[in-house]
Design a protein around this motif. Structure first.
Motif, short mmCIF file in Angstrom:
data_model
loop_
_atom_site.label_atom_id
_atom_site.label_comp_id
_atom_site.label_asym_id
_atom_site.label_seq_id
_atom_site.Cartn_x
_atom_site.Cartn_y
_atom_site.Cartn_z
N TYR A 19 82.25 9.83 74.43
CA TYR A 19 81.60 9.24 73.26
C TYR A 19 80.71 10.24 72.52
O TYR A 19 79.98 9.85 71.62
N ALA A 20 80.75 11.50 72.91
CA ALA A 20 79.94 12.52 72.26
C ALA A 20 80.65 13.86 72.39
O ALA A 20 81.50 14.05 73.27
N ALA A 21 80.26 14.80 71.54
CA ALA A 21 80.88 16.13 71.56
C ALA A 21 80.76 16.78 72.92
O ALA A 21 81.67 17.51 73.35
N ALA A 22 79.67 16.52 73.62
CA ALA A 22 79.49 17.10 74.95
C ALA A 22 80.53 16.60 75.94
O ALA A 22 80.78 17.24 76.97
N ASP A 23 81.15 15.44 75.65
CA ASP A 23 82.14 14.84 76.54
C ASP A 23 83.57 15.05 76.03
O ASP A 23 84.51 14.40 76.52
N ALA A 24 83.75 15.94 75.06
CA ALA A 24 85.06 16.13 74.42
C ALA A 24 86.15 16.40 75.44
O ALA A 24 85.96 17.14 76.40
N VAL A 25 87.30 15.76 75.21
CA VAL A 25 88.46 15.93 76.08
C VAL A 25 89.44 16.87 75.35
O VAL A 25 89.85 16.59 74.22
N PRO A 26 89.80 17.99 75.99
CA PRO A 26 90.72 18.94 75.35
C PRO A 26 92.11 18.34 75.09
O PRO A 26 92.57 17.46 75.82
N SER A 27 92.77 18.85 74.05
CA SER A 27 94.09 18.34 73.70
C SER A 27 95.10 18.55 74.83
O SER A 27 95.99 17.72 75.02
N GLY B 224 88.05 8.58 60.79
CA GLY B 224 86.72 8.25 61.29
C GLY B 224 86.70 7.56 62.64
O GLY B 224 85.68 6.99 63.03
N LEU B 225 87.80 7.63 63.37
CA LEU B 225 87.84 6.97 64.68
C LEU B 225 87.37 7.90 65.79
O LEU B 225 86.83 7.43 66.80
N ILE B 226 87.60 9.20 65.63
CA ILE B 226 87.19 10.17 66.64
C ILE B 226 86.54 11.37 65.97
O ILE B 226 86.73 11.61 64.78
N GLY B 227 85.81 12.12 66.77
CA GLY B 227 85.31 13.42 66.36
C GLY B 227 86.14 14.46 67.07
O GLY B 227 86.66 14.21 68.16
N THR B 228 86.30 15.62 66.45
CA THR B 228 87.04 16.70 67.09
C THR B 228 86.32 18.02 66.87
O THR B 228 85.56 18.18 65.91
N ARG B 229 86.58 18.92 67.79
CA ARG B 229 86.03 20.27 67.70
C ARG B 229 87.14 21.22 68.13
O ARG B 229 87.76 21.03 69.17
N ALA B 230 87.38 22.25 67.31
CA ALA B 230 88.43 23.22 67.62
C ALA B 230 87.90 24.30 68.55
O ALA B 230 86.69 24.42 68.74
N GLY B 231 88.81 25.03 69.11
CA GLY B 231 88.43 26.18 69.92
C GLY B 231 88.55 25.94 71.40
O GLY B 231 88.95 24.87 71.86
N ALA B 232 88.16 26.99 72.15
CA ALA B 232 88.29 26.95 73.61
C ALA B 232 87.48 25.81 74.23
O ALA B 232 87.88 25.24 75.24
N SER B 233 86.35 25.49 73.67
CA SER B 233 85.54 24.39 74.20
C SER B 233 85.72 23.13 73.36
O SER B 233 84.88 22.25 73.37
N GLY B 234 86.84 23.07 72.64
CA GLY B 234 87.09 21.95 71.75
C GLY B 234 87.63 20.73 72.46
O GLY B 234 87.79 20.70 73.67
N GLY B 235 87.91 19.75 71.66
CA GLY B 235 88.44 18.50 72.18
C GLY B 235 88.14 17.35 71.25
O GLY B 235 87.76 17.55 70.09
N ALA B 236 88.30 16.15 71.75
CA ALA B 236 88.11 14.94 70.96
C ALA B 236 87.22 13.96 71.71
O ALA B 236 87.18 13.96 72.94
N TRP B 237 86.53 13.13 70.95
CA TRP B 237 85.69 12.07 71.51
C TRP B 237 85.67 10.90 70.54
O TRP B 237 85.94 11.05 69.35
N LEU B 238 85.38 9.73 71.06
CA LEU B 238 85.34 8.52 70.23
C LEU B 238 84.07 8.47 69.40
O LEU B 238 82.99 8.82 69.89
N LEU B 239 84.19 8.00 68.17
CA LEU B 239 83.03 7.78 67.32
C LEU B 239 82.60 6.32 67.33
O LEU B 239 81.52 5.99 66.87
#
Length: 156
Positions: free
Chosen positions: A23-31, A56-71
């Motif tokens: 539920y937060a960027a710190a908990d992002a799950v990698p693709s 607007g359903l999820i947040g995402t972050r690219a890169g080695a520490s990237g992933g997705a989380w629910l908004l």
């Protein structure tokens, strides 16, 4: 990726994120992790998660520490929203143009089109009653009594 696969992949990814408490960027799950759960290629997951992010359903972050989380909480995400987010459609197609001068050919396409719109609206209404949280529940009321298709067997 075929249009028909975007929705199931999106629903699966959202359910997985909810299951993992992302539920937060710190908990992002990698693709790659999401892809292993589906199972599919991480590129497919990244395409779908990009669409879910734009909706607007999820947040995402690219890169080695990237992933997705629910908004949003999984209880607040309905499957009709997911379908729209991935540009999916529940419609069954469109009728071909009828032959000019044929009384049936001139009449049937309009009637078939009406039937297809009715079916599409019914599917959207049904999906609007099912949430991502329902996908994780053992016996949610929104899915109770529905007949399951035969299980898909995946070769190991």
């Amino acid at each position: 990726m075929s249009d028909s696969q975007r929705f199931p992949v999106a629903a699966h990814a959202l359910a997985y994120l909810a299951h993992k408490g992302a539920y937060a960027a710190a908990d992002a799950v990698p693709s790659g992790v999401l892809a292993a759960s589906v199972p599919t290629n991480p590129v497919v997951v990244r395409r779908v998660t990009a669409m879910l992010s734009r909706a607007g359903l999820i947040g995402t972050r690219a890169g080695a520490s990237g992933g997705a989380w629910l908004l949003r909480r999984p209880e607040a995400i309905t499957l009709d929203e997911v379908l729209k987010a991935v540009n999916g459609c529940a419609h069954l197609g469109s009728p071909p143009a009828g032959a000019a001068g044929c009384p049936v050919g001139q009449h049937i396409p309009r009637q078939v089109a009406k039937a297809l719109v009715a079916a599409d609206e019914a599917a959207a209404a049904a999906l609007g009653k099912i949430t991502v949280a329902d996908l994780l529940a053992d016996d949610p009321a929104s899915l109770r009594g529905l007949i399951l298709p035969r299980p898909v067997v995946v070769a190991a």
